[in-house]
Write a protein that holds these residues in place. Sequence first.
Motif, PDB file in Angstrom:
ATOM      1  N   UNK C  14       0.820  -1.136  -0.027  1.00 40.31           N
ATOM      2  CA  UNK C  14       0.040   0.016  -0.043  1.00 40.31           C
ATOM      3  C   UNK C  14       0.833   1.013  -0.106  1.00 40.31           C
ATOM      4  N   UNK C  15       0.359   2.385  -0.320  1.00 39.97           N
ATOM      5  CA  UNK C  15       1.007   3.319  -0.535  1.00 39.97           C
ATOM      6  C   UNK C  15       0.175   4.543   0.457  1.00 39.97           C
ATOM      7  N   UNK C  16       1.077   5.564   0.973  1.00 39.19           N
ATOM      8  CA  UNK C  16       0.259   6.829   1.690  1.00 39.19           C
ATOM      9  C   UNK C  16       1.296   8.040   1.533  1.00 39.19           C
ATOM     10  N   UNK C  24      -4.134   2.675  -1.836  1.00 36.57           N
ATOM     11  CA  UNK C  24      -4.631   1.573  -2.284  1.00 36.57           C
ATOM     12  C   UNK C  24      -4.990   0.591  -1.071  1.00 36.57           C
ATOM     13  N   UNK C  25      -5.145  -0.710  -1.346  1.00 39.10           N
ATOM     14  CA  UNK C  25      -5.493  -1.686  -0.210  1.00 39.10           C
ATOM     15  C   UNK C  25      -4.219  -2.348   0.114  1.00 39.10           C
ATOM     16  N   UNK C  26      -4.385  -3.004   1.504  1.00 39.82           N
ATOM     17  CA  UNK C  26      -3.186  -3.607   1.971  1.00 39.82           C
ATOM     18  C   UNK C  26      -3.197  -5.071   1.483  1.00 39.82           C
ATOM     19  N   UNK C  27      -2.047  -5.303   0.660  1.00 37.63           N
ATOM     20  CA  UNK C  27      -1.829  -6.722   0.478  1.00 37.63           C
ATOM     21  C   UNK C  27      -1.264  -7.437   1.662  1.00 37.63           C
ATOM     22  N   UNK C  28      -1.400  -8.789   1.684  1.00 37.53           N
ATOM     23  CA  UNK C  28      -0.412  -9.584   2.904  1.00 37.53           C
ATOM     24  C   UNK C  28       0.868  -9.716   2.360  1.00 37.53           C
ATOM     25  N   UNK C  29       1.664  -9.944   3.340  1.00 41.47           N
ATOM     26  CA  UNK C  29       3.230 -10.162   2.992  1.00 41.47           C
ATOM     27  C   UNK C  29       3.239 -11.297   1.811  1.00 41.47           C
ATOM     28  N   UNK C  30       2.636 -12.337   2.104  1.00 39.46           N
ATOM     29  CA  UNK C  30       2.777 -13.538   1.004  1.00 39.46           C
ATOM     30  C   UNK C  30       2.255 -13.091  -0.198  1.00 39.46           C
ATOM     31  N   UNK C  31       1.256 -12.188  -0.487  1.00 43.02           N
ATOM     32  CA  UNK C  31       0.778 -11.919  -1.830  1.00 43.02           C
ATOM     33  C   UNK C  31       1.783 -10.919  -2.210  1.00 43.02           C
ATOM     34  N   UNK C  32       2.718  -9.959  -1.465  1.00 39.08           N
ATOM     35  CA  UNK C  32       3.677  -9.342  -2.097  1.00 39.08           C
ATOM     36  C   UNK C  32       4.742 -10.266  -2.491  1.00 39.08           C
ATOM     37  N   UNK C  33       5.236 -11.191  -1.673  1.00 43.68           N
ATOM     38  CA  UNK C  33       6.403 -12.106  -2.008  1.00 43.68           C
ATOM     39  C   UNK C  33       5.912 -12.875  -3.309  1.00 43.68           C
ATOM     40  N   UNK C 270       8.149   4.068  -5.195  1.00 43.03           N
ATOM     41  CA  UNK C 270       6.877   4.082  -4.323  1.00 43.03           C
ATOM     42  C   UNK C 270       5.745   4.422  -5.102  1.00 43.03           C
ATOM     43  N   UNK C 271       5.178   3.362  -5.667  1.00 42.37           N
ATOM     44  CA  UNK C 271       4.150   3.733  -6.846  1.00 42.37           C
ATOM     45  C   UNK C 271       2.858   3.858  -6.245  1.00 42.37           C
ATOM     46  N   UNK C 272       2.770   5.453  -5.720  1.00 41.29           N
ATOM     47  CA  UNK C 272       1.559   6.114  -5.005  1.00 41.29           C
ATOM     48  C   UNK C 272       0.327   5.426  -5.968  1.00 41.29           C
ATOM     49  N   UNK C 273       0.302   5.702  -7.159  1.00 44.66           N
ATOM     50  CA  UNK C 273      -1.019   5.689  -7.807  1.00 44.66           C
ATOM     51  C   UNK C 273      -0.958   4.646  -9.067  1.00 44.66           C
ATOM     52  N   UNK C 274       0.272   3.837  -9.054  1.00 42.80           N
ATOM     53  CA  UNK C 274       0.343   2.802 -10.187  1.00 42.80           C
ATOM     54  C   UNK C 274       0.398   1.482  -9.872  1.00 42.80           C
ATOM     55  N   UNK C 275      -0.052   0.726 -10.675  1.00 41.14           N
ATOM     56  CA  UNK C 275       0.032  -0.897 -10.421  1.00 41.14           C
ATOM     57  C   UNK C 275       1.625  -1.387  -9.919  1.00 41.14           C
ATOM     58  N   UNK C 276       1.699  -1.553  -8.846  1.00 37.67           N
ATOM     59  CA  UNK C 276       3.139  -1.721  -8.068  1.00 37.67           C
ATOM     60  C   UNK C 276       4.049  -2.659  -8.888  1.00 37.67           C
TER      61      UNK C 276
END
Lengths: 322, 322, 322, 322
Positions: C14-16, C24-33, C270-276
């Motif tokens: 997520x970004x802020x 954005x929404x908060x993905x889980x650590x596993x999703x990010x991995x 830091x993709x504030x508004x982009x698909x990370x």
Amino acid sequence: MKRKYAAILGNLGNTCDRFCSSYKTNPSTLEMLKAAANLPNVTGIELVGTWDIKPETAGEMKTALADLGLDCVSIIPDLFADNRYWKGSYSSKDAAVRQEAIDYTRKMCDIAGEMNCEIVNIWPGQDGYDYLLAADYEKEREWLCEAITLLATEYPKLKFALEYKPKEPRTHSYLARMADSLLLAQETGCDNVGVCIDTGHAFNAGEVVAESIVLAKRAGNRLFHMHFNDNYTAWDDDMIVGSIHTVCYLEMLYWLDRCDYKGWLSMDQYPYREDAAGAIGESIEWLCKFDKILQTHRASIDELVAQGDAVATSRFLRSVIC
Amino acid sequence: MKRKYAAILGNLGNTCDRFCSSYKTNPSTLEMLKAAANLPNVTGIELVGTWDIKPETAGEMKTALADLGLDCVSIIPDLFADNRYWKGSYSSKDAAVRQEAIDYTRKMCDIAGEMNCEIVNIWPGQDGYDYLLAADYEKEREWLCEAITLLATEYPKLKFALEYKPKEPRTHSYLARMADSLLLAQETGCDNVGVCIDTGHAFNAGEVVAESIVLAKRAGNRLFHMHFNDNYTAWDDDMIVGSIHTVCYLEMLYWLDRCDYKGWLSMDQYPYREDAAGAIGESIEWLCKFDKILQTHRASIDELVAQGDAVATSRFLRSVIC
Amino acid sequence: MKRKYAAILGNLGNTCDRFCSSYKTNPSTLEMLKAAANLPNVTGIELVGTWDIKPETAGEMKTALADLGLDCVSIIPDLFADNRYWKGSYSSKDAAVRQEAIDYTRKMCDIAGEMNCEIVNIWPGQDGYDYLLAADYEKEREWLCEAITLLATEYPKLKFALEYKPKEPRTHSYLARMADSLLLAQETGCDNVGVCIDTGHAFNAGEVVAESIVLAKRAGNRLFHMHFNDNYTAWDDDMIVGSIHTVCYLEMLYWLDRCDYKGWLSMDQYPYREDAAGAIGESIEWLCKFDKILQTHRASIDELVAQGDAVATSRFLRSVIC
Amino acid sequence: MKRKYAAILGNLGNTCDRFCSSYKTNPSTLEMLKAAANLPNVTGIELVGTWDIKPETAGEMKTALADLGLDCVSIIPDLFADNRYWKGSYSSKDAAVRQEAIDYTRKMCDIAGEMNCEIVNIWPGQDGYDYLLAADYEKEREWLCEAITLLATEYPKLKFALEYKPKEPRTHSYLARMADSLLLAQETGCDNVGVCIDTGHAFNAGEVVAESIVLAKRAGNRLFHMHFNDNYTAWDDDMIVGSIHTVCYLEMLYWLDRCDYKGWLSMDQYPYREDAAGAIGESIEWLCKFDKILQTHRASIDELVAQGDAVATSRFLRSVIC
């Protein structure tokens, strides 16, 4: 003329940045109001829409302000913290979002009316762009202009102060500098659209604030509001007035008077790691000091400005500063 | 539409700065003209008043240009090298100096007429200020505006392109950015007052040039002229196009077309330590490359600009750059 | 040599910013991995202490990374989001806070050991100052130096990469630029203290990254790590590589090779508004493109760098870019 | 300790920039010397090699200074105005030019000896680069380092003060900031190589001068000299001290004392359009004012610096400024 000092309520609250979500503890709205009322010289307060005030709490807030002897100086619609507007509010590529932004602002205008507040301070922080070849500068500016025109036409008794800022949260804002904001104000064809100078935003834009004050006057007396703070010029550090710069504040007050500004001097700071009331109070005290110098030496300054001799100006400044 | 490329004659000459009075040898005007004519794609030339052309040499220059097949693109009155204007020309506190500046510009306008040159490019580099509390922003801007209005009214067949620049040689110029130049252009009430974008000046001002192009269009089709170069953003380094930045030039050409710009693309560089013809020629070759990409991919760019997806834009740019 | 590409795990989350607490929404650590593992060319990951990994989750993370075929490239202790360090960690005026920061870093070093991770990337973002006459530059730098020396001595098998940044979250950081970080690294007397270049931080500092790479080499081969992103130079915009600048990335890769850098090229955006994942993937693709140009044209570049003719360099760049 | 004030002789002379070759009239050396001697508080003078002094005029100058009661504070070899060094002096790609620069500097060192002048102030303004992929950062820095080492070894009784500046006349200087200059000073292995801070150059570099003073102390007491002026941070405007900034000068004096600086406070300005003696005199008067505040309030400042409370610092500053 007696200066009128104000502050933005939220400046008295918690602080965060993109790394640290909370530097302090969260005070209640009432605690912040009381802190504001206790600030020496402060007689007005600015309220951020939704955070500080909503349609259903407006009555209650009105009473609270009256009890504390504070005027409601401006309502600032929240077009920057609400993530519906993450890619723009009035200039969003999504027509539904643009409509939401307009509808939401109408509610804030209604609140302003209810609070006997003359100014709606518009800071469309999310309206801008970051990447090249990913924005339609033409359409997006047109949408922004249409929205402001619509609102200003619907609420002719309110004054819409456009607060410009070159960047943050976007890398480029559509209302970036004094002159482009004036162009847009003029395009609306509405006399009740003007500009709010945030001194720090102007520093970021490479402006000398005194000159920006003159630009606003020349464009039809469109300086409606003033936010004060200081920074190192490269970023909106939102620091105590006088921390970095000194002379320019004296110059600002001089030109505000020359341009017949009758509005508020409101503090807009972000005291990340400082005592909030202390930091805001300091800014006002500095401005009072500069004001006193001005009152005493206005004729000398008139002369220096006409003369254009930097050595003479320096000699004068040395005699009144330090 | 076919692009028209030009250069400023003096760019082919000697260079200096405040420390070193001569980095190269002084070529003659004729040598510079020949060098300009030999530059691939160049069909126009800009002449700085007094340096390159005076009333008594205009006829001779006209013949020389005709012989070399070059158009006279603009006359640039020298309001910056002549130390009569050390504290301003049109905005000087000294009424006699203001009058001299106007009279001198009239002569340059007459030359423009004689050369069948449509544009007078006004860069009032000395008009601005350095020290706080030593300038009368109100009167000085008014004088500047009066002078431009007077000249534009007297010469209705000429187009007056105001070249803005945030600083240098003054720490602050009165024509500092696109939007304040447009405000002044509008104040004149003359349709033949517009703006010249120097890309490097715009970078210094924190502008994205493509957005500035749109601002000029919105303010009444007031983009009259373009000067190209590159820099590191902090200062007017006057370098070869494409040395530091790449994507923004493609974006500029796209928006010039969207805004129906039909004017010249003129090179304004300062090759302190480089072969002048080589450096200017390189800039044009880069622009030709960007133009070719644009011609091939205009529809894709239209879509990307409408879409606003930075990842898609990046993917596209990767496919056309490198 | 084959380049090794990595990313910081949190960049996929997520970004802020200080205005909007969640874009954005908060993905889980596993999703990010999983997203990281799916990025083309990525074979390594950087983990931020406490956010991504703690002593009690290290084993689990080790297994997860092994399953996904990812190396743990660095551990980044959280010295910036934890508000205990709001006024500094290793350089806090409060001795107890300094001790906490050291003890906490020890835990992160232990985790690095457990993960077979060679690098601890130290970004002491809160160590610096904002206001003049409110910091003891001498004592605070000394405390910072002592802490790094202590840790580097206690963990001789780890490499401590100091990540410099001129500002944000403080208006001034103690590790602000390449050269001051090298001075501190040398003062520790430890060979396992070096520097991490974040390309965007270096741009903010006015550095040409290629020159900074050379400085690190001259100071005892102290370039330990690289973070990539792009920005408009004035602020740490954390954008996709190649969005604003082009040529400098080619130059960086050339000098990394000349200076025999064998470390990772890690993306820090830091993709504030982009698909990370899209934004990070793009950066790597750009670097792959620049790398391919370099592999093909290394001899030409050697020659251009020796020759020092900007026109020849431009001609070459035009032939390989666009 | 009593402060020692000085000025650079040439600051009292004519001014120019890359547009205007002469803003004023050229005074003779003797006129400038007399003007310097008449400046209140000034007891020392800096001389630029070749312009102000040559081997054959050294004796005469020595007598003139003695007559006027002025010390020769430093000799500044001209490595910036002589176009032999247009692409670098000590770091030129041309070995013959490097040799010339060294030989020339030897002559200046001999003059320094003859004048009983302790400091040779080295500002290698042309040593740097402009274009990417056109400089060999590694070799060129090595050559620069070798030359300084050679000279410092040959003249062990002289102190070599390296004056850093991030840019101008090159877009990037090799001696760009305090910390990289210290790295180079340390590499020479010579105790008589140190640094000269020009306050304006430091502002351009984003430095807080007080912190730079501390860096120089930590690197082996290497602050040898100080040049004072003010600017708007973005460029080396060379203005009167106190024109833009106020607080930072008080802080500088405090830290000069804390770091036991015993050298000169020399004015280095460029009064393009101002009375030169007036402008330089003003700077010294401002410094005297700040010094007086410091002498009176040193204990309070000690406390504020230890305390780190920006509100308390602001309150104090208000009480002593204005």
